[in-house]
Design a protein around this motif. Structure first.
Motif, PDB file in Angstrom:
ATOM      1  N   GLN A  20      -4.564   4.701  -4.729  1.00 42.77           N
ATOM      2  CA  GLN A  20      -5.284   3.536  -5.253  1.00 42.77           C
ATOM      3  C   GLN A  20      -4.357   2.632  -6.068  1.00 42.77           C
ATOM      4  OE1 GLN A  20      -8.825   4.915  -7.333  1.00 42.77           O
ATOM      5  NE2 GLN A  20      -9.238   6.385  -5.712  1.00 42.77           N
ATOM      6  N   ILE A  21      -3.565   3.222  -6.950  1.00 46.63           N
ATOM      7  CA  ILE A  21      -2.659   2.408  -7.771  1.00 46.63           C
ATOM      8  C   ILE A  21      -1.557   1.806  -6.898  1.00 46.63           C
ATOM      9  CG2 ILE A  21      -0.982   2.481  -9.652  1.00 46.63           C
ATOM     10  CD1 ILE A  21      -2.805   4.398 -11.107  1.00 46.63           C
ATOM     11  N   ALA A  22      -1.079   2.559  -5.912  1.00 49.05           N
ATOM     12  CA  ALA A  22      -0.068   2.016  -4.994  1.00 49.05           C
ATOM     13  C   ALA A  22      -0.625   0.826  -4.234  1.00 49.05           C
ATOM     14  CB  ALA A  22       0.396   3.100  -4.023  1.00 49.05           C
ATOM     15  N   ALA A  23      -1.880   0.920  -3.773  1.00 47.43           N
ATOM     16  CA  ALA A  23      -2.499  -0.183  -3.039  1.00 47.43           C
ATOM     17  C   ALA A  23      -2.644  -1.408  -3.933  1.00 47.43           C
ATOM     18  CB  ALA A  23      -3.862   0.248  -2.495  1.00 47.43           C
ATOM     19  N   ALA A  24      -3.093  -1.204  -5.167  1.00 50.08           N
ATOM     20  CA  ALA A  24      -3.249  -2.322  -6.092  1.00 50.08           C
ATOM     21  C   ALA A  24      -1.920  -3.046  -6.293  1.00 50.08           C
ATOM     22  CB  ALA A  24      -3.793  -1.828  -7.430  1.00 50.08           C
ATOM     23  N   ALA A  25      -0.864  -2.276  -6.494  1.00 48.30           N
ATOM     24  CA  ALA A  25       0.450  -2.880  -6.711  1.00 48.30           C
ATOM     25  C   ALA A  25       0.940  -3.633  -5.482  1.00 48.30           C
ATOM     26  CB  ALA A  25       1.457  -1.796  -7.101  1.00 48.30           C
ATOM     27  N   SER A  26       0.547  -3.174  -4.299  1.00 50.08           N
ATOM     28  CA  SER A  26       1.050  -3.775  -3.061  1.00 50.08           C
ATOM     29  C   SER A  26       0.597  -5.213  -2.885  1.00 50.08           C
ATOM     30  CB  SER A  26       0.607  -2.937  -1.844  1.00 50.08           C
ATOM     31  OG  SER A  26      -0.780  -3.101  -1.571  1.00 50.08           O
ATOM     32  N   PHE A  27      -0.558  -5.583  -3.445  1.00 48.40           N
ATOM     33  CA  PHE A  27      -1.001  -6.981  -3.325  1.00 48.40           C
ATOM     34  C   PHE A  27      -1.019  -7.687  -4.676  1.00 48.40           C
ATOM     35  CE2 PHE A  27      -4.832  -4.232  -2.760  1.00 48.40           C
ATOM     36  CZ  PHE A  27      -5.472  -4.481  -3.955  1.00 48.40           C
ATOM     37  N   GLY A  28      -0.252  -7.158  -5.626  1.00 52.44           N
ATOM     38  CA  GLY A  28      -0.027  -7.872  -6.870  1.00 52.44           C
ATOM     39  C   GLY A  28      -1.033  -7.668  -7.971  1.00 52.44           C
ATOM     40  N   ALA A  29      -1.920  -6.681  -7.821  1.00 54.63           N
ATOM     41  CA  ALA A  29      -2.882  -6.381  -8.882  1.00 54.63           C
ATOM     42  C   ALA A  29      -2.226  -5.424  -9.863  1.00 54.63           C
ATOM     43  CB  ALA A  29      -4.154  -5.772  -8.297  1.00 54.63           C
ATOM     44  N   TRP A  54      -0.861  10.018 -15.090  1.00 48.65           N
ATOM     45  CA  TRP A  54      -1.390   8.649 -15.080  1.00 48.65           C
ATOM     46  C   TRP A  54      -0.304   7.651 -15.461  1.00 48.65           C
ATOM     47  CZ3 TRP A  54      -5.435   5.406 -14.149  1.00 48.65           C
ATOM     48  CH2 TRP A  54      -5.600   4.282 -14.958  1.00 48.65           C
ATOM     49  N   HIS A  55       0.410   7.944 -16.544  1.00 49.30           N
ATOM     50  CA  HIS A  55       1.471   7.045 -16.999  1.00 49.30           C
ATOM     51  C   HIS A  55       2.651   7.027 -16.027  1.00 49.30           C
ATOM     52  CE1 HIS A  55      -0.327   5.789 -20.758  1.00 49.30           C
ATOM     53  NE2 HIS A  55      -0.621   7.050 -21.047  1.00 49.30           N
ATOM     54  N   GLU A  56       2.949   8.151 -15.395  1.00 46.15           N
ATOM     55  CA  GLU A  56       4.018   8.197 -14.402  1.00 46.15           C
ATOM     56  C   GLU A  56       3.714   7.282 -13.219  1.00 46.15           C
ATOM     57  OE1 GLU A  56       5.494  12.834 -15.193  1.00 46.15           O
ATOM     58  OE2 GLU A  56       4.174  12.339 -13.503  1.00 46.15           O
ATOM     59  N   LEU A  57       2.456   7.252 -12.788  1.00 47.93           N
ATOM     60  CA  LEU A  57       2.064   6.392 -11.668  1.00 47.93           C
ATOM     61  C   LEU A  57       2.264   4.917 -12.026  1.00 47.93           C
ATOM     62  CD1 LEU A  57      -1.199   8.124 -10.391  1.00 47.93           C
ATOM     63  CD2 LEU A  57       1.026   8.061  -9.261  1.00 47.93           C
ATOM     64  N   HIS A  58       1.902   4.536 -13.234  1.00 51.29           N
ATOM     65  CA  HIS A  58       2.078   3.143 -13.641  1.00 51.29           C
ATOM     66  C   HIS A  58       3.559   2.781 -13.729  1.00 51.29           C
ATOM     67  CE1 HIS A  58      -2.087   2.078 -14.296  1.00 51.29           C
ATOM     68  NE2 HIS A  58      -2.274   3.249 -14.867  1.00 51.29           N
ATOM     69  N   ALA A  59       4.370   3.703 -14.224  1.00 52.70           N
ATOM     70  CA  ALA A  59       5.807   3.442 -14.297  1.00 52.70           C
ATOM     71  C   ALA A  59       6.393   3.310 -12.895  1.00 52.70           C
ATOM     72  CB  ALA A  59       6.498   4.565 -15.059  1.00 52.70           C
ATOM     73  N   THR A  63       2.688  -1.104 -12.731  1.00 58.90           N
ATOM     74  CA  THR A  63       1.359  -1.539 -13.157  1.00 58.90           C
ATOM     75  C   THR A  63       1.153  -1.222 -14.641  1.00 58.90           C
ATOM     76  OG1 THR A  63       0.515   0.563 -12.300  1.00 58.90           O
ATOM     77  CG2 THR A  63       0.277  -1.375 -10.890  1.00 58.90           C
ATOM     78  N   THR A  64       0.081  -1.791 -15.205  1.00 58.78           N
ATOM     79  CA  THR A  64      -0.201  -1.633 -16.630  1.00 58.78           C
ATOM     80  C   THR A  64      -1.662  -1.252 -16.828  1.00 58.78           C
ATOM     81  OG1 THR A  64       1.428  -3.337 -17.204  1.00 58.78           O
ATOM     82  CG2 THR A  64      -0.241  -2.809 -18.858  1.00 58.78           C
ATOM     83  N   PRO A  65      -1.959  -0.194 -17.575  1.00 59.46           N
ATOM     84  CA  PRO A  65      -3.357   0.104 -17.915  1.00 59.46           C
ATOM     85  C   PRO A  65      -3.894  -0.993 -18.836  1.00 59.46           C
ATOM     86  CG  PRO A  65      -1.913   1.996 -18.333  1.00 59.46           C
ATOM     87  CD  PRO A  65      -1.030   0.807 -18.132  1.00 59.46           C
TER      88      PRO A  65
END
Length: 328
Positions: A20-29, A54-59, A63-65
């Motif tokens: 989910q986080i990877a997908a969000a980052a892929s289109f700039g979210a 959770w923090h590792e995924l954002h790094a 992305t930013t929580p």
């Protein structure tokens, strides 16, 4: 982007948190809003390792929580309603978890007692959190219920209490995907067209009589509940946002269905973004795809594609209206 947008994929097990986080980052979210009840099976007792992951995924994805969706789960215990003290304890617990996850805004539901909302402001200081009452259809910024919260926000005036917008309040057109869903479960086109006409007509305040009107028109079965569909959306002038912008902390960019990459089928995104840009508002528009629930029993859901197309629209509108505002 709110991870609530992936509710269908989460339910079916086709996308985990990493995807989910990877997908969000892929289109700039790049700003992420989390709904912990959905995202973490261990909620509210997340382990240190879960928070670390959770923090590792954002790094990893850049992305930013940003925001954390809390619930006033007042009927959690069978046979009784939680006391205000218990609801405050729940909200403080959520602020602590929001802080651990790196978020600074907590969505507070409209059913939260006023006393709990006000008392929570003191605790928000401890966790560097801002608490935002979600203004969600059928409520608007002028609704009696919301004005009660605004009175508290303006009286406390410590920068910790505010509002969270939701695009459901700026929908001048009855959402086509909801219309089609109602037809699919057996609603008559005659009565559904009546509801649509009433919603899009010049007298929106008359909507509270729709249930009675449908009864007079002979509604039974699926038709009898059609008036309730207008609760998903309402329509007010985007200019109504202006007095509240100083304490509008966050905006849920709800949508039901994208028409190409160009526009959402029923929501006035251009009008809202024009107002926000003209007044220099700098918070997050957090995508919240909810059309999934109206198609999942009839066709495959592709939330990623819907979100990608919405972000294409958002980028275009933000660029357009920001340029216009800067040229004035």
């Amino acid at each position: 982007m709110s991870l609530y947008s992936f509710q269908e994929e989460f339910f079916l097990g086709t996308m985990n948190l990493d995807a989910q986080i990877a997908a969000a980052a892929s289109f700039g979210a790049l700003g992420i809003e989390v709904i912990p009840h959905q995202t973490f099976a261990s909620y509210p007792h997340l382990s240190d390792r879960e928070v670390e992951h959770w923090h590792e995924l954002h790094a990893l994805h850049g992305t930013t929580p940003v925001a954390y969706d809390s619930f006033a789960d007042s009927k959690r215990i069978s046979g009784r309603v939680l006391s205000n003290d218990e609801l405050l304890d729940d909200l403080v617990r959520d602020m602590r978890l929001s802080w651990r996850l790196g978020c600074q805004i907590v969505r507070v539901q409209m059913n939260t007692p006023l006393d709990v909302f006000e008392e929570a402001a003191r605790h928000a200081e401890d966790f560097d959190q801002r608490l935002a009452i979600e203004v969600h259809a059928p409520m608007t910024y002028e609704s009696r219920w919301i004005k009660r919260f605004i009175d508290v926000i303006e009286r406390v005036d410590n920068g910790r209490l505010g509002l969270m917008g939701d695009m459901s309040t700026f929908s001048p057109t009855f959402a086509p995907v909801i219309y089609d869903w109602a037809r699919s479960i057996g609603a008559s086109s005659r009565l559904l067209d009546y509801v649509k006409s009433a919603y899009e007509g010049p007298e929106p305040k008359s909507l509270h009589t729709l249930g009675a009107e449908l009864g007079y028109l002979g509604a039974t079965g699926p038709d009898a509940s059609l008036g309730g569909l207008t609760g998903y959306m309402t329509s007010v002038d985007p200019e109504t946002l202006v007095p509240h912008l100083p304490y509008l902390f966050h905006f849920q960019a709800k949508f039901w269905d994208m028409v190409g990459d160009d526009h959402e089928a029923s929501i006035d995104y251009s009008g809202v973004i024009e107002v926000l840009a003209r007044h220099g508002w700098s918070g997050y528009l957090s995508s919240e795809y909810e059309g999934n629930r109206f198609i999942q029993d009839r066709m495959p859901v592709d939330s990623v594609d819907q979100l990608r197309r919405q972000h294409s629209m958002l980028e275009r509108l933000i660029e357009l209206h920001s340029k216009v505002a800067s040229d004035v």
